[in-house]
Design a protein around this motif. Structure first.
Motif, PDB file in Angstrom:
ATOM      1  N   GLU A 108       0.799  -1.260  -0.141  1.00 27.78           N
ATOM      2  CA  GLU A 108       0.043  -0.102   0.061  1.00 27.78           C
ATOM      3  C   GLU A 108       1.007   1.326   0.020  1.00 27.78           C
ATOM      4  O   GLU A 108       0.637   2.285  -0.693  1.00 27.78           O
ATOM      5  N   LYS A 109       1.900   1.416   0.781  1.00 27.41           N
ATOM      6  CA  LYS A 109       2.928   2.402   0.872  1.00 27.41           C
ATOM      7  C   LYS A 109       3.386   2.797  -0.683  1.00 27.41           C
ATOM      8  O   LYS A 109       3.759   3.737  -0.985  1.00 27.41           O
ATOM      9  N   ILE A 110       3.851   1.536  -1.236  1.00 29.85           N
ATOM     10  CA  ILE A 110       4.521   1.756  -2.630  1.00 29.85           C
ATOM     11  C   ILE A 110       3.669   2.399  -3.511  1.00 29.85           C
ATOM     12  O   ILE A 110       4.017   3.258  -4.335  1.00 29.85           O
ATOM     13  N   LEU A 111       2.211   2.139  -3.477  1.00 33.69           N
ATOM     14  CA  LEU A 111       1.120   2.349  -4.504  1.00 33.69           C
ATOM     15  C   LEU A 111       1.213   3.989  -4.124  1.00 33.69           C
ATOM     16  O   LEU A 111       0.915   4.921  -4.879  1.00 33.69           O
ATOM     17  N   ALA A 112       1.037   4.270  -2.915  1.00 38.66           N
ATOM     18  CA  ALA A 112       0.997   5.624  -2.259  1.00 38.66           C
ATOM     19  C   ALA A 112       1.883   6.542  -2.918  1.00 38.66           C
ATOM     20  O   ALA A 112       1.769   7.811  -3.310  1.00 38.66           O
ATOM     21  N   ARG A 113       3.308   6.019  -2.827  1.00 41.23           N
ATOM     22  CA  ARG A 113       4.393   6.740  -3.190  1.00 41.23           C
ATOM     23  C   ARG A 113       4.355   6.885  -4.764  1.00 41.23           C
ATOM     24  O   ARG A 113       4.601   8.024  -5.282  1.00 41.23           O
ATOM     25  N   LYS A 114       4.083   6.057  -5.483  1.00 42.59           N
ATOM     26  CA  LYS A 114       3.922   5.915  -6.935  1.00 42.59           C
ATOM     27  C   LYS A 114       2.838   6.981  -7.448  1.00 42.59           C
ATOM     28  O   LYS A 114       3.062   7.931  -8.373  1.00 42.59           O
ATOM     29  N   ALA A 115       1.543   6.900  -6.726  1.00 39.38           N
ATOM     30  CA  ALA A 115       0.610   7.900  -6.877  1.00 39.38           C
ATOM     31  C   ALA A 115       1.126   9.111  -6.621  1.00 39.38           C
ATOM     32  O   ALA A 115       0.846  10.237  -7.308  1.00 39.38           O
ATOM     33  N   GLU A 116       1.724   9.672  -5.829  1.00 37.32           N
ATOM     34  CA  GLU A 116       2.203  10.862  -5.252  1.00 37.32           C
ATOM     35  C   GLU A 116       3.258  11.308  -6.337  1.00 37.32           C
ATOM     36  O   GLU A 116       3.355  12.520  -6.771  1.00 37.32           O
ATOM     37  N   LYS A 117       4.287  10.339  -6.730  1.00 35.26           N
ATOM     38  CA  LYS A 117       5.029  10.989  -7.822  1.00 35.26           C
ATOM     39  C   LYS A 117       4.345  11.219  -9.233  1.00 35.26           C
ATOM     40  O   LYS A 117       4.969  12.128  -9.832  1.00 35.26           O
ATOM     41  N   ALA A 118       3.387  10.492  -9.459  1.00 35.26           N
ATOM     42  CA  ALA A 118       2.664  10.686 -10.611  1.00 35.26           C
ATOM     43  C   ALA A 118       1.839  12.070 -10.233  1.00 35.26           C
ATOM     44  O   ALA A 118       2.049  12.890 -11.404  1.00 35.26           O
ATOM     45  N   ARG A 119       1.437  12.409  -9.368  1.00 36.61           N
ATOM     46  CA  ARG A 119       0.719  13.704  -9.244  1.00 36.61           C
ATOM     47  C   ARG A 119       1.643  14.725  -9.388  1.00 36.61           C
ATOM     48  O   ARG A 119       1.533  15.826 -10.077  1.00 36.61           O
ATOM     49  N   ARG A 120       2.878  14.685  -9.040  1.00 31.18           N
ATOM     50  CA  ARG A 120       3.800  16.025  -8.959  1.00 31.18           C
ATOM     51  C   ARG A 120       4.467  15.802 -10.413  1.00 31.18           C
ATOM     52  O   ARG A 120       4.537  16.810 -10.728  1.00 31.18           O
ATOM     53  N   ALA A 121       4.526  14.660 -11.270  1.00 28.50           N
ATOM     54  CA  ALA A 121       5.162  14.842 -12.497  1.00 28.50           C
ATOM     55  C   ALA A 121       3.800  15.459 -13.186  1.00 28.50           C
ATOM     56  O   ALA A 121       4.211  16.089 -14.270  1.00 28.50           O
ATOM     57  N   ASN A 122       2.712  15.167 -13.034  1.00 31.88           N
ATOM     58  CA  ASN A 122       1.362  15.786 -13.861  1.00 31.88           C
ATOM     59  C   ASN A 122       1.245  17.273 -13.418  1.00 31.88           C
ATOM     60  O   ASN A 122       1.045  17.827 -14.466  1.00 31.88           O
ATOM     61  N   ALA A 123       1.557  17.675 -12.272  1.00 30.27           N
ATOM     62  CA  ALA A 123       1.872  19.274 -11.924  1.00 30.27           C
ATOM     63  C   ALA A 123       2.831  19.811 -12.633  1.00 30.27           C
ATOM     64  O   ALA A 123       2.732  20.820 -13.253  1.00 30.27           O
ATOM     65  N   ILE A 124       4.110  19.358 -12.978  1.00 35.25           N
ATOM     66  CA  ILE A 124       4.987  19.676 -13.596  1.00 35.25           C
ATOM     67  C   ILE A 124       4.723  19.896 -15.130  1.00 35.25           C
ATOM     68  O   ILE A 124       4.843  20.945 -15.990  1.00 35.25           O
ATOM     69  N   PHE A 125       3.940  18.860 -15.739  1.00 35.39           N
ATOM     70  CA  PHE A 125       3.482  18.648 -17.225  1.00 35.39           C
ATOM     71  C   PHE A 125       2.242  20.036 -17.252  1.00 35.39           C
ATOM     72  O   PHE A 125       2.679  20.831 -18.209  1.00 35.39           O
ATOM     73  N   ASP A 126       1.476  20.208 -16.176  1.00 32.78           N
ATOM     74  CA  ASP A 126       0.606  21.217 -16.287  1.00 32.78           C
ATOM     75  C   ASP A 126       1.401  22.737 -16.253  1.00 32.78           C
ATOM     76  O   ASP A 126       0.693  23.733 -16.628  1.00 32.78           O
ATOM     77  N   ARG A 127       2.511  22.715 -15.455  1.00 30.38           N
ATOM     78  CA  ARG A 127       3.091  24.130 -15.705  1.00 30.38           C
ATOM     79  C   ARG A 127       3.574  24.326 -16.960  1.00 30.38           C
ATOM     80  O   ARG A 127       3.714  25.649 -17.473  1.00 30.38           O
ATOM     81  N   PHE A 128       4.089  23.319 -17.657  1.00 33.58           N
ATOM     82  CA  PHE A 128       4.463  23.672 -19.141  1.00 33.58           C
ATOM     83  C   PHE A 128       3.534  23.793 -20.349  1.00 33.58           C
ATOM     84  O   PHE A 128       3.471  24.735 -21.197  1.00 33.58           O
TER      85      PHE A 128
END
Length: 108
Positions: free
Chosen positions: A1-21
């Protein structure tokens, strides 16, 4: 569960970067692994766009690769926001894509 939560958080941060560009393509709290950038009028020019990006150090996929019908008007780039080893690499890659696309549009 912790691994999935970390991956989801990394994906959210990656998508936030995409959204800035690409703010016009922003998605609310996305955990998508791939994002698309619409490229109207580029059907049949996918290899050229991919080659320009590759020469700048980024691998992208134009929708010509996925199309079963040549000449489709709804062309796009498929960008993986999950394959960069770090968010810094992702940021640099998105910057290159942004500059490559902007330079292509200015030349038209």
């Amino acid at each position: 569960e912790k691994i999935l939560a970390r991956k989801a958080e990394k994906a959210r941060r990656a998508n936030a970067i995409f959204d800035r560009f690409f703010p016009s393509l922003a998605q609310t709290s996305s955990t998508a692994l791939f994002r698309t950038i619409p490229l109207p009028g580029t059907s049949g020019h996918g290899q050229e766009i991919e080659s320009k990006a590759k020469a700048a150090g980024v691998s992208i996929c134009h929708s010509d690769r996925f199309s079963v019908k040549p000449g489709r008007p709804d062309s796009f780039l498929r960008v993986s926001v999950s394959s960069a080893p770090t968010l810094t690499h992702l940021r640099k890659g998105l910057e290159i894509i942004f500059r490559t696309l902007y330079a292509s549009q200015k030349q038209k």
